[in-house]
Design an enzyme around this catalytic site. Structure first.
Site, PDB file in Angstrom:
ATOM      1  N   SER A   1     -49.826-106.675 -32.802  1.00  0.00           N
ATOM      2  CA  SER A   1     -49.150-105.398 -33.033  1.00  0.00           C
ATOM      3  C   SER A   1     -47.759-105.490 -32.437  1.00  0.00           C
ATOM      4  CB  SER A   1     -49.896-104.246 -32.361  1.00  0.00           C
ATOM      5  OG  SER A   1     -50.983-103.856 -33.158  1.00  0.00           O
TER       6      SER A   1
ATOM      7  N   GLU B   1     -62.738-101.050 -22.953  1.00  0.00           N
ATOM      8  CA  GLU B   1     -63.312-100.697 -24.251  1.00  0.00           C
ATOM      9  C   GLU B   1     -64.809-100.490 -24.032  1.00  0.00           C
ATOM     10  OE1 GLU B   1     -61.126-101.232 -26.992  1.00  0.00           O
ATOM     11  OE2 GLU B   1     -59.886-102.967 -26.498  1.00  0.00           O
TER      12      GLU B   1
ATOM     13  N   ARG C   1     -58.037-113.994 -29.965  1.00  0.00           N
ATOM     14  CA  ARG C   1     -58.095-113.685 -31.409  1.00  0.00           C
ATOM     15  C   ARG C   1     -57.488-114.827 -32.218  1.00  0.00           C
ATOM     16  NH1 ARG C   1     -57.916-107.672 -32.673  1.00  0.00           N
ATOM     17  NH2 ARG C   1     -59.507-106.943 -31.217  1.00  0.00           N
TER      18      ARG C   1
ATOM     19  N   ARG D   1     -58.919-103.975 -20.574  1.00  0.00           N
ATOM     20  CA  ARG D   1     -59.163-102.758 -21.352  1.00  0.00           C
ATOM     21  C   ARG D   1     -60.619-102.352 -21.216  1.00  0.00           C
ATOM     22  NH1 ARG D   1     -55.213-103.058 -26.627  1.00  0.00           N
ATOM     23  NH2 ARG D   1     -53.382-103.597 -25.411  1.00  0.00           N
TER      24      ARG D   1
ATOM     25  N   GLU E   1     -57.122-107.888 -37.195  1.00  0.00           N
ATOM     26  CA  GLU E   1     -55.772-107.731 -36.652  1.00  0.00           C
ATOM     27  C   GLU E   1     -55.513-108.799 -35.589  1.00  0.00           C
ATOM     28  OE1 GLU E   1     -54.754-103.815 -34.948  1.00  0.00           O
ATOM     29  OE2 GLU E   1     -53.673-104.926 -33.413  1.00  0.00           O
TER      30      GLU E   1
ATOM     31  N   ARG F   1     -65.136-109.047 -31.515  1.00  0.00           N
ATOM     32  CA  ARG F   1     -63.705-109.363 -31.395  1.00  0.00           C
ATOM     33  C   ARG F   1     -62.987-108.597 -30.280  1.00  0.00           C
ATOM     34  NH1 ARG F   1     -60.920-105.571 -34.822  1.00  0.00           N
ATOM     35  NH2 ARG F   1     -62.503-104.244 -35.739  1.00  0.00           N
ATOM     36  N   HIS F   2     -63.749-107.972 -29.401  1.00  0.00           N
ATOM     37  CA  HIS F   2     -63.142-107.287 -28.250  1.00  0.00           C
ATOM     38  C   HIS F   2     -63.673-107.848 -26.945  1.00  0.00           C
ATOM     39  CE1 HIS F   2     -62.220-104.153 -31.280  1.00  0.00           C
ATOM     40  NE2 HIS F   2     -61.144-103.996 -30.541  1.00  0.00           N
TER      41      HIS F   2
HETATM   42  P1  ATP Z   1     -57.900-103.448 -32.203  1.00  0.00           P
HETATM   43  O1  ATP Z   1     -57.450-102.347 -33.102  1.00  0.00           O
HETATM   44  O2  ATP Z   1     -58.288-104.701 -32.935  1.00  0.00           O
HETATM   45  O3  ATP Z   1     -58.891-103.031 -31.176  1.00  0.00           O
HETATM   46  P2  ATP Z   1     -55.538-102.826 -30.752  1.00  0.00           P
HETATM   47  O4  ATP Z   1     -54.677-102.340 -31.863  1.00  0.00           O
HETATM   48  O5  ATP Z   1     -56.219-101.863 -29.872  1.00  0.00           O
HETATM   49  O6  ATP Z   1     -56.622-103.868 -31.353  1.00  0.00           O
HETATM   50  P3  ATP Z   1     -53.177-103.722 -29.430  1.00  0.00           P
HETATM   51  O7  ATP Z   1     -53.035-102.736 -28.358  1.00  0.00           O
HETATM   52  O8  ATP Z   1     -52.351-103.582 -30.652  1.00  0.00           O
HETATM   53  O9  ATP Z   1     -54.721-103.835 -29.847  1.00  0.00           O
HETATM   54  O10 ATP Z   1     -53.021-105.173 -28.776  1.00  0.00           O
HETATM   55  C1  ATP Z   1     -52.304-106.238 -29.374  1.00  0.00           C
HETATM   56  C2  ATP Z   1     -53.207-107.403 -29.670  1.00  0.00           C
HETATM   57  O11 ATP Z   1     -53.979-107.787 -28.531  1.00  0.00           O
HETATM   58  C3  ATP Z   1     -54.250-107.149 -30.725  1.00  0.00           C
HETATM   59  O12 ATP Z   1     -53.690-107.262 -32.002  1.00  0.00           O
HETATM   60  C4  ATP Z   1     -55.261-108.217 -30.427  1.00  0.00           C
HETATM   61  O13 ATP Z   1     -54.819-109.504 -30.867  1.00  0.00           O
HETATM   62  C5  ATP Z   1     -55.259-108.266 -28.912  1.00  0.00           C
HETATM   63  N1  ATP Z   1     -56.302-107.411 -28.317  1.00  0.00           N
HETATM   64  C6  ATP Z   1     -56.221-106.095 -28.103  1.00  0.00           C
HETATM   65  N2  ATP Z   1     -57.331-105.610 -27.521  1.00  0.00           N
HETATM   66  C7  ATP Z   1     -58.134-106.662 -27.340  1.00  0.00           C
HETATM   67  C8  ATP Z   1     -59.431-106.816 -26.771  1.00  0.00           C
HETATM   68  N3  ATP Z   1     -60.104-105.784 -26.266  1.00  0.00           N
HETATM   69  N4  ATP Z   1     -59.970-108.045 -26.751  1.00  0.00           N
HETATM   70  C9  ATP Z   1     -59.295-109.104 -27.247  1.00  0.00           C
HETATM   71  N5  ATP Z   1     -58.071-109.026 -27.790  1.00  0.00           N
HETATM   72  C10 ATP Z   1     -57.486-107.832 -27.851  1.00  0.00           C
HETATM   73 MG    MG Z   2     -52.865-102.970 -32.547  1.00  0.00          MG
END
Ligand code: ATP
Ligand code: MG
Length: 433
Positions: free
Chosen positions: A359, A213, A407, A211, A356, A219-220
């Protein structure tokens, strides 16, 4: 293959060959000790200078810290030694000499900043308490896999080079694929859904996701390891049951099989989550958040939950909990809405009090509704034809979820930074090692 005796398996009265790293050399004059460290622990090697061959003493005590040596000799009882045993060497072989200038002190006597540690992960993981994190991560993956197998789920592997994203056009890493634009996969979402319609029905995957980001947070990551689950013929509540099951299995596996690692990390009693996780609706969640008075501005229906809101609710609930029935608008197109209230979706999140974790949701398995969902989110259904097409040929009702391994490790062990839970993190600053 590796027939050496490990440091903690030495037996008094036997001759043994041990091999590992020179943790420390303590020279007391007439007597000196080399402390040898391997993955099981440490063993004291004793050098009595006057009684031993000069060459042997010179090799054993002249070697630099963190060099790799193999030592053969008699194991003897010695109540003053840290393990109650010591080895009196007949031979010392230096297998790999270490530079006297170390970028990082594996004995931990000198603290190092996280970037220095990550640049020198090999040395960093010679510290037992850092190694312990990755032993625990490995046990989490083992327990989760075992749990998945116990509920009849098949492990799959799906492509990481893809033609389209799943969560919209943002946060994608583009790559060139033989002159054509392609992307690193953000999630196995669409592939795992395609497999619930196959003969497999119930699948899981543990693999990397990418991702782009832009933000840098504790936490990312830009590359993470995702645990994904998807099953035909279950609804979102049954998917939550499996989710809760894997999480508890992970905690229980660690509690049972990682006692030494938990000791090293300073745990005095490691708490595994007890009882059923509460399932709050989104509406109840925002009411409870507003009631805490922790937020400057009250949340209104339709808002996503900001980090402070997650923390306030987490403190209020005090353990893991689910949030269900999210507004459709803030959940992705593949989540099913309630037929009698299309504003509400069957999406859910599993929350740790701090953040979180997961999901998931019941998916839209009806072709017409799925295509309409793409259009509502401004996506071109044509681009996803490889996916939507299969919904015309018998796609059962299904549900699933995903969580990031890092996480889970982070929240389980209370680590302050997600980078502690991954060997070689990828973030805005870090592409190597
Ligand atoms: P957040 O809102 O915390 O950025 P998200 O809702 O974008 O997460 P989802 O697409 O729902 O993330 O991904 C499912 C799960 O994958 C998340 O709940 C988290 O545990 C993990 N996750 C998502 N993005 C990341 C990231 N950039 N780094 C580490 N773990 C991640
Ligand atoms: Mg999510």
């Amino acid at each position: 293959m590796d027939n050496r005796t490990h440091a903690t398996n030495a037996v008094a009265g036997e001759t043994a060959t041990v091999a590992g790293w020179v943790h420390e050399i303590r020279d007391l004059g007439g007597i000196a000790f080399l402390i040898l460290r391997d993955r099981t622990g440490k063993l004291q090697i004793k050098f009595e200078k006057d009684e031993m061959d000069d060459g042997l003493v010179e090799t054993g005590l002249g070697v630099h810290r963190e060099s790799v040596v193999a030592v053969t000799g008699a194991v003897e009882e010695e109540p003053r030694a840290p393990t109650g045993l010591e080895l009196v060497p007949d031979s010392v072989e230096v297998l790999a000499d270490a530079d006297p200038e170390l970028p990082l002190d594996p004995s931990g006597k000198v603290d190092a900043e996280l970037p220095t540690r990550l640049d020198n992960r090999t040395l960093d993981l010679r510290k037992p308490e850092i190694k312990a994190i990755f032993e625990i991560r490995s046990e989490i993956l083992r327990s989760v896999r075992e749990y998945f197998r116990s509920v009849g789920s098949t492990e799959i592997n799906t492509p990481k080079i893809v033609a389209t994203g799943t969560e919209g056009g943002t946060e994608l890493f583009p790559i060139t694929y033989f002159g054509q634009e392609a992307f690193m996969n953000q999630s196995p979402q669409l592939f795992k859904q395609l497999m619930v319609g196959s003969g497999l029905e119930r699948v899981f995957e543990i693999g990397p996701i990418f991702r782009a980001e832009e933000h840098n947070t504790p936490r990312h990551l830009n590359e993470a390891t995702m645990i994904d689950f998807e099953s035909a013929f279950v609804d979102h509540h049954e998917a939550m049951d499996v989710c809760e099951g894997t999480l508890k299995a992970a905690y229980e596996g660690v509690a049972e099989n990682c006692t030494e690692e938990l000791d090293l990390l300073g745990y005095d009693g490691f708490a595994t989550p007890e009882g059923d996780f509460p399932r709050l609706t989104y509406e109840e969640a925002i009411e409870r958040i507003n009631a805490t008075g922790e937020l400057d501005e009250q949340l209104v229906w339709g808002d996503d939950l900001p980090t402070e809101a997650e923390k306030a609710l987490g403190a209020d609930v005090g353990g893991h909990y689910f949030i269900t029935d999210w507004p459709s608008e803030i959940k992705p197109f593949y989540i099913q809405d309630y037929d009698d209230d299309p504003q509400l979706s069957k999406g859910f999140d599993l929350m740790h009090p701090q953040m979180e974790l997961v999901s998931g949701g019941q998916r839209e398995h009806r072709y017409d509704e799925l295509v309409a969902g793409f259009e509502q989110q401004g996506l071109d259904p044509e681009q996803f034809d490889y996916y939507t097409r299969m919904f015309k040929y018998g796609m059962p009702p299904h549900a699933g979820w995903a969580y990031g391994v890092e996480r889970l490790v982070m929240t389980m062990l209370g680590l302050g930074n997600i980078r502690e839970a991954v060997l070689f993190p990828r973030d805005r600053q870090r592409l190597s090692p």
